[in-house]
Design an enzyme around this catalytic site. Structure first.
Site, PDB file in Angstrom:
ATOM      1  N   ASP A   1       2.200  12.991  -4.414  1.00 17.34           N
ATOM      2  CA  ASP A   1       2.339  11.617  -4.908  1.00 17.34           C
ATOM      3  C   ASP A   1       3.815  11.282  -5.095  1.00 17.34           C
ATOM      4  OD1 ASP A   1       2.258   9.198  -6.482  1.00 17.34           O
ATOM      5  OD2 ASP A   1       0.192   9.693  -6.964  1.00 17.34           O
TER       6      ASP A   1
ATOM      7  N   SER B   1      -0.096   3.561  -6.073  1.00 14.86           N
ATOM      8  CA  SER B   1      -0.835   4.760  -5.661  1.00 14.86           C
ATOM      9  C   SER B   1      -2.321   4.526  -5.457  1.00 14.86           C
ATOM     10  CB  SER B   1      -0.647   5.882  -6.687  1.00 14.86           C
ATOM     11  OG  SER B   1       0.693   6.295  -6.744  1.00 14.86           O
TER      12      SER B   1
ATOM     13  N   PHE C   1      -7.979  20.537 -18.048  1.00 16.14           N
ATOM     14  CA  PHE C   1      -7.064  21.498 -18.647  1.00 16.14           C
ATOM     15  C   PHE C   1      -6.032  20.892 -19.600  1.00 16.14           C
ATOM     16  CE2 PHE C   1      -8.525  23.164 -14.536  1.00 16.14           C
ATOM     17  CZ  PHE C   1      -9.144  24.330 -14.978  1.00 16.14           C
TER      18      PHE C   1
ATOM     19  N   GLU D   1      -3.989  17.040  -4.921  1.00 12.10           N
ATOM     20  CA  GLU D   1      -2.862  16.161  -5.232  1.00 12.10           C
ATOM     21  C   GLU D   1      -1.832  16.849  -6.109  1.00 12.10           C
ATOM     22  OE1 GLU D   1      -1.764  11.852  -7.256  1.00 12.10           O
ATOM     23  OE2 GLU D   1      -3.346  13.103  -8.118  1.00 12.10           O
TER      24      GLU D   1
ATOM     25  N   ASP E   1       5.622  12.130  -8.608  1.00  7.55           N
ATOM     26  CA  ASP E   1       5.732  10.704  -8.885  1.00  7.55           C
ATOM     27  C   ASP E   1       6.162  10.435 -10.320  1.00  7.55           C
ATOM     28  OD1 ASP E   1       4.833   7.772  -8.226  1.00  7.55           O
ATOM     29  OD2 ASP E   1       3.695   8.282 -10.028  1.00  7.55           O
TER      30      ASP E   1
ATOM     31  N   HIS F   1       3.347   7.217  -1.081  1.00  9.80           N
ATOM     32  CA  HIS F   1       4.474   6.284  -1.058  1.00  9.80           C
ATOM     33  C   HIS F   1       5.738   7.065  -1.358  1.00  9.80           C
ATOM     34  CE1 HIS F   1       4.574   6.687  -5.396  1.00  9.80           C
ATOM     35  NE2 HIS F   1       3.268   6.456  -5.414  1.00  9.80           N
TER      36      HIS F   1
ATOM     37  N   HIS G   1       8.543   2.540  -7.125  1.00  7.53           N
ATOM     38  CA  HIS G   1       8.274   3.149  -5.827  1.00  7.53           C
ATOM     39  C   HIS G   1       9.241   2.610  -4.782  1.00  7.53           C
ATOM     40  CE1 HIS G   1       3.789   3.875  -7.046  1.00  7.53           C
ATOM     41  NE2 HIS G   1       4.640   4.621  -7.723  1.00  7.53           N
TER      42      HIS G   1
END
Length: 538
Positions: free
Chosen positions: A58, A108, A288, A331, A336, A378, A452
């Protein structure tokens, strides 16, 4: 007159690589020839993909990959520039155009939906057509406007499916695989208070557990949206759940599996995950942390959270038991988040953990039957600037500054930086340790969060039909190749398997013929050698 700044900052993982031997012309000639020969020997893989793995970094734009490559190389004691990340060694790549239908620079949610469904959508929405825009108007959230994902199609064909992430499992990228919401922020019912006309639209955590009960593996963070507000977190004792509807979605997940007599386990610590008996577990839920999982750069030896690599290994071990195959989303979501906070080191450490995970995926899978795609949703406004020397600390100050390139304020500057973000400043960094995870690179425009970036990102691929990733493509194309490769969804009956089998047979025949010719030549040379030796000793 040109001058050089001497950077005195040091860090134990970095080495003085500026004196490394420079490659001479013979190196570059050999490198070019070797690359050509490698490419000349490549053959497309036309097999049907039993398994499809989509790995999303990401925010992993090209500048992040370049900086991460150098950072990894320098941690190995090299200059860094010559290094290659594991996924950079995949045979096929293409560029992905990331814009949303209604935004030049994307978020996203819209990007993940494009990859998951093969259809581009609006900014901030999940699993809905362009008739639905981001916001609290749910009137157009209808069955007709809901989109199917590659995960849905895999389930339809009897495959196992899984989601692994370092973010909350209800966050934008994982949610794009299963949720239908006009706003990606509706992760729990507490985020939907006062929404008019939205009673038929459930929060994302609710949708994951109660509307998608057949997802085999769910691993990541975000316990708070699964626990009701009167319950305290089992690990972070001061944290509470955020559900206001009284539901305990973790217990609801367990109850569903018990009712259907399915072999299942729920875990919330690293040790519990390690202790899972794969043979006796077909469904696994692991949450978690109350929110996102801890940055790798801040991980302590005593951490109760597993790494992305550890979660992925367990997920594949469970999913691969299904003879019909599987789909898995992985992911690395916190690249990000650190970029949004102008934190380069944390972002690069997250990228390196994603790369470790790619290595583990390589070990656990075969290119013969598994399509693996590594890409980003992105980019970020993250830059690599100046003219530093080869091997200069990628997290450090630019070490060579000519007179015509000197900042007007005469202060040193970093190689890495951001166009915008919360840490817009210009400080004198002489003697400052820039190699720690809490250090923030400076930005130009001050904003609450860095934004972004809108440039294309790279798709790396290997396995069945990976050769279809060439050129510059719309991001939605990724979903089409995944489905076409595995004959899923709209390609279930139109994935050209007769043609693909024919092309595969032709390659096999050609290779067999080539091997036969080589074997014949070797046999003839051996016979000639025997004849010569016989005559010599006659």
């Amino acid at each position: 007159m040109a001058y050089t700044w001497v950077v005195l900052v040091s860090f134990y993982v970095f080495f003085d690589c500026t004196s490394a031997i420079k490659e001479r012309k013979e190196h570059w000639m050999k490198d070019g020839k070797d690359n050509i020969q490698d490419l000349m020997q490549m053959e497309p893989n036309y097999n049907m993909a039993d398994n499809v793995i989509l790995m999303v970094g990401d925010g992993m734009g090209l500048s992040t990959i370049t900086a991460g490559r150098i950072y990894q190389g320098q941690k190995k004691g090299k200059s860094g520039e010559e290094n290659k990340l594991t996924f950079e060694q995949f045979p096929y790549l293409a560029l992905s155009k990331t814009y949303n239908v209604d935004r030049q620079v994307p978020d996203s949610a819209g990007t993940a939906v494009a990859m998951a469904t093969g259809i581009k959508v609006n900014y901030g929405t999940l699993g809905l057509s362009i008739d639905v825009s981001q916001g609290n108007d749910c009137s157009k959230v209808t069955e007709e406007n809901k989109l199917k994902t590659v995960l849905d199609y895999a389930l339809n064909e009897g495959k196992s499916v899984g989601i692994v992430t370092t973010t909350r499992v209800t966050h934008a990228t994982p949610a794009a695989m299963y949720a239908h919401s006009p706003d990606r922020e509706w992760e729990g019912d507490s985020e939907m208070n006062g929404m008019a006309n939205c009673r038929h639209v459930k929060d994302i955590a609710y949708q994951l557990i109660l509307e998608n009960p057949n997802i085999n593996v769910i691993l990541g963070g975000g316990r708070r949206y699964f626990m009701n507000s009167s319950t305290f977190d089992p690990v972070i004792k001061t944290a509470q759940g955020r559900r206001n509807d009284g539901l305990d979605l973790i217990q609801a997940w367990k109850n569903d599996k018990l009712k259907r007599n399915l072999k299942h386990q729920y875990v919330h610590t690293r040790q519990q995950l390690k202790d899972i008996d794969v043979a006796s577990t077909d469904y696994l839920l692991g949450l978690f942390s109350p929110s996102h999982m801890t940055y790798e750069a801040d991980r302590l030896p005593s951490s109760v959270e597993p790494t992305l690599t550890e979660m992925t290994e367990k997920a594949i071990q469970i999913l691969k038991k299904n003879p019909k195959g599987y789909f898995l989303l992985i992911e690395g979501g916190r690249i990000d988040h650190s970029h949004h906070d102008n934190g380069a080191m944390r972002a690069l450490e997250e990228l390196l953990e994603l790369d470790n995970t790619v290595s583990k995926v390589n070990q656990l899978t075969s290119e013969d039957d598994t399509l693996t795609v590594v890409t980003a949703d992105h980019s970020h406004v993250f830059t690599i600037a100046g003219y530093p020397s080869r091997g200069n600390n990628i997290l450090g100050l630019v070490d060579i500054v000519a007179e015509l390139e000197t900042p007007e304020d005469k202060m040193p500057y970093l190689t890495l930086g951001y166009t915008n973000g919360p840490f817009a400043r210009r400080d004198n960094l002489t003697g400052v340790n820039t190699n720690i995870s809490t250090f923030k690179q400076g930005a130009y425009i001050k904003m609450p969060n860095e934004t972004h970036g809108g440039e294309d990102v790279i798709i790396y691929a290997k396995g069945p039909m990976a050769h279809l990733f060439q050129g510059t493509k719309e991001q939605s194309y990724i979903g089409h190749v995944m489905m076409y490769s595995a004959c899923l969804g709209v390609y279930k009956d139109s994935c050209d398997m007769p043609k693909r089998n024919s092309l595969s047979d032709a390659i096999t025949a050609r290779l067999t013929q080539t091997c036969g010719a080589i074997h014949l030549k070797a046999s003839m040379l051996l016979m000639l050698a025997v004849l010569i030796i016989s005559k010599h000793f006659a």
